[in-house]
Design a protein around this motif. Structure first.
Motif, PDB file in Angstrom:
ATOM      1  N   ARG A 140     -10.744  -3.375  -2.594  1.00 48.20           N
ATOM      2  CA  ARG A 140     -11.510  -3.010  -1.401  1.00 48.20           C
ATOM      3  C   ARG A 140     -10.721  -2.125  -0.435  1.00 48.20           C
ATOM      4  O   ARG A 140     -11.299  -1.576   0.493  1.00 48.20           O
ATOM      5  N   LEU A 141      -9.412  -2.006  -0.641  1.00 45.71           N
ATOM      6  CA  LEU A 141      -8.602  -1.238   0.304  1.00 45.71           C
ATOM      7  C   LEU A 141      -8.985   0.242   0.264  1.00 45.71           C
ATOM      8  O   LEU A 141      -9.128   0.825  -0.809  1.00 45.71           O
ATOM      9  N   PRO A 142      -9.154   0.857   1.437  1.00 43.70           N
ATOM     10  CA  PRO A 142      -9.651   2.233   1.486  1.00 43.70           C
ATOM     11  C   PRO A 142      -8.698   3.254   0.872  1.00 43.70           C
ATOM     12  O   PRO A 142      -9.140   4.308   0.425  1.00 43.70           O
ATOM     13  N   GLU A 143      -7.414   2.953   0.800  1.00 41.42           N
ATOM     14  CA  GLU A 143      -6.464   3.910   0.219  1.00 41.42           C
ATOM     15  C   GLU A 143      -6.758   4.190  -1.256  1.00 41.42           C
ATOM     16  O   GLU A 143      -6.421   5.243  -1.768  1.00 41.42           O
ATOM     17  N   LEU A 144      -7.409   3.259  -1.925  1.00 43.85           N
ATOM     18  CA  LEU A 144      -7.683   3.449  -3.353  1.00 43.85           C
ATOM     19  C   LEU A 144      -8.780   4.478  -3.603  1.00 43.85           C
ATOM     20  O   LEU A 144      -8.935   4.938  -4.726  1.00 43.85           O
ATOM     21  N   VAL A 164      -2.031   0.505  -4.777  1.00 43.24           N
ATOM     22  CA  VAL A 164      -1.735  -0.787  -4.176  1.00 43.24           C
ATOM     23  C   VAL A 164      -1.055  -1.651  -5.234  1.00 43.24           C
ATOM     24  O   VAL A 164      -1.593  -1.844  -6.325  1.00 43.24           O
ATOM     25  N   GLU A 165       0.132  -2.123  -4.919  1.00 44.89           N
ATOM     26  CA  GLU A 165       0.852  -3.045  -5.792  1.00 44.89           C
ATOM     27  C   GLU A 165       0.532  -4.463  -5.346  1.00 44.89           C
ATOM     28  O   GLU A 165       0.633  -4.778  -4.155  1.00 44.89           O
ATOM     29  N   VAL A 166       0.135  -5.310  -6.279  1.00 46.54           N
ATOM     30  CA  VAL A 166      -0.192  -6.705  -5.988  1.00 46.54           C
ATOM     31  C   VAL A 166       0.868  -7.567  -6.666  1.00 46.54           C
ATOM     32  O   VAL A 166       1.023  -7.518  -7.885  1.00 46.54           O
ATOM     33  N   ARG A 167       1.613  -8.318  -5.847  1.00 47.54           N
ATOM     34  CA  ARG A 167       2.701  -9.148  -6.393  1.00 47.54           C
ATOM     35  C   ARG A 167       2.556 -10.579  -5.930  1.00 47.54           C
ATOM     36  O   ARG A 167       2.412 -10.850  -4.742  1.00 47.54           O
ATOM     37  N   ILE A 197       0.847  -1.192   0.000  1.00 51.02           N
ATOM     38  CA  ILE A 197       0.000   0.000   0.000  1.00 51.02           C
ATOM     39  C   ILE A 197       0.880   1.239   0.000  1.00 51.02           C
ATOM     40  O   ILE A 197       1.656   1.455   0.929  1.00 51.02           O
ATOM     41  N   TYR A 198       0.760   2.046  -1.068  1.00 47.82           N
ATOM     42  CA  TYR A 198       1.548   3.258  -1.216  1.00 47.82           C
ATOM     43  C   TYR A 198       0.641   4.482  -1.140  1.00 47.82           C
ATOM     44  O   TYR A 198      -0.527   4.418  -1.523  1.00 47.82           O
ATOM     45  N   GLY A 199       1.203   5.583  -0.664  1.00 46.41           N
ATOM     46  CA  GLY A 199       0.445   6.819  -0.641  1.00 46.41           C
ATOM     47  C   GLY A 199       1.324   7.993  -0.260  1.00 46.41           C
ATOM     48  O   GLY A 199       2.522   7.850  -0.023  1.00 46.41           O
ATOM     49  N   ASP A 200       0.704   9.142  -0.188  1.00 47.54           N
ATOM     50  CA  ASP A 200       1.376  10.391   0.148  1.00 47.54           C
ATOM     51  C   ASP A 200       1.378  10.532   1.673  1.00 47.54           C
ATOM     52  O   ASP A 200       0.325  10.735   2.281  1.00 47.54           O
ATOM     53  N   GLU A 201       2.548  10.405   2.291  1.00 48.32           N
ATOM     54  CA  GLU A 201       2.625  10.455   3.757  1.00 48.32           C
ATOM     55  C   GLU A 201       2.131  11.773   4.328  1.00 48.32           C
ATOM     56  O   GLU A 201       1.554  11.798   5.403  1.00 48.32           O
ATOM     57  N   GLN A 202       2.365  12.873   3.627  1.00 58.84           N
ATOM     58  CA  GLN A 202       1.888  14.167   4.127  1.00 58.84           C
ATOM     59  C   GLN A 202       0.368  14.174   4.204  1.00 58.84           C
ATOM     60  O   GLN A 202      -0.206  14.706   5.154  1.00 58.84           O
ATOM     61  N   ASN A 209     -11.918   1.467   9.602  1.00 59.25           N
ATOM     62  CA  ASN A 209     -13.103   0.644   9.338  1.00 59.25           C
ATOM     63  C   ASN A 209     -12.989  -0.047   7.984  1.00 59.25           C
ATOM     64  O   ASN A 209     -13.389  -1.202   7.832  1.00 59.25           O
ATOM     65  N   GLY A 210     -12.432   0.668   7.002  1.00 68.16           N
ATOM     66  CA  GLY A 210     -12.223   0.073   5.685  1.00 68.16           C
ATOM     67  C   GLY A 210     -11.264  -1.102   5.737  1.00 68.16           C
ATOM     68  O   GLY A 210     -11.483  -2.116   5.071  1.00 68.16           O
ATOM     69  N   HIS A 211     -10.227  -0.986   6.546  1.00 67.61           N
ATOM     70  CA  HIS A 211      -9.280  -2.101   6.679  1.00 67.61           C
ATOM     71  C   HIS A 211      -9.912  -3.280   7.414  1.00 67.61           C
ATOM     72  O   HIS A 211      -9.685  -4.434   7.044  1.00 67.61           O
ATOM     73  N   ARG A 212     -10.721  -2.995   8.438  1.00 66.90           N
ATOM     74  CA  ARG A 212     -11.410  -4.095   9.124  1.00 66.90           C
ATOM     75  C   ARG A 212     -12.349  -4.824   8.169  1.00 66.90           C
ATOM     76  O   ARG A 212     -12.427  -6.050   8.164  1.00 66.90           O
ATOM     77  N   SER A 213     -13.049  -4.079   7.328  1.00 72.27           N
ATOM     78  CA  SER A 213     -13.941  -4.672   6.341  1.00 72.27           C
ATOM     79  C   SER A 213     -13.153  -5.515   5.337  1.00 72.27           C
ATOM     80  O   SER A 213     -13.574  -6.610   4.950  1.00 72.27           O
TER      81      SER A 213
END
Length: 120
Positions: free
Chosen positions: A98-102, A109-112, A8-13, A28-32
């Motif tokens: 389903r990840l909330p960061e998207l 999100v990189e899937v490998r 999971i990548y994103g802008d830390e700021q 809540n999104g991660h729990r789901s």
């Protein structure tokens, strides 16, 4: 079942600027997400800020020397990961969606696939 690493990548700021309500919604999104995975959830963790990272770089001859930070040429930082099991890449991608960061407007999100030498 195959194993996949979801990075999971994103802008830390932007992560640091989240309101308590935004952090709660993301949690809540991660729990789901974890509930949707069921037994396919193997492990996952949120990572501390990239400012806390130490990187070892390869050298020629000498011992690798630790340096501060990852020194990426991007605003995106690795914020967390999951290791999951899914029947195939399409199923892993459907779960990763389903990840909330998207839905945050930054990052991705990189899937490998994880190489399993025991079944190769």
């Amino acid at each position: 079942m195959a194993k996949y690493l979801l990075l999971i990548y994103g802008d830390e700021q932007r992560w640091d600027a989240e309101t308590p309500a935004e952090r709660t919604a993301k949690g809540n999104g991660h729990r789901s997400f974890v509930e949707a995975l069921g037994t396919g959830m193997l492990t996952g963790h949120e990572l501390a800020s990239s400012s806390t990272a130490t990187t070892l770089r390869s050298t020629t001859g000498d011992r690798p020397t630790p340096t501060d930070g990852p020194f990426l040429e991007t605003k995106e930082a690795l914020g967390g990961f999951y290791v999951i099991e899914a029947p195939d890449l399409d199923a892993a991608l459907d779960l990763a969606r389903r990840l909330p960061e998207l839905s945050a407007g930054h990052g991705g999100v990189e899937v490998r696939p994880i190489v399993d030498h025991h079944h190769a």
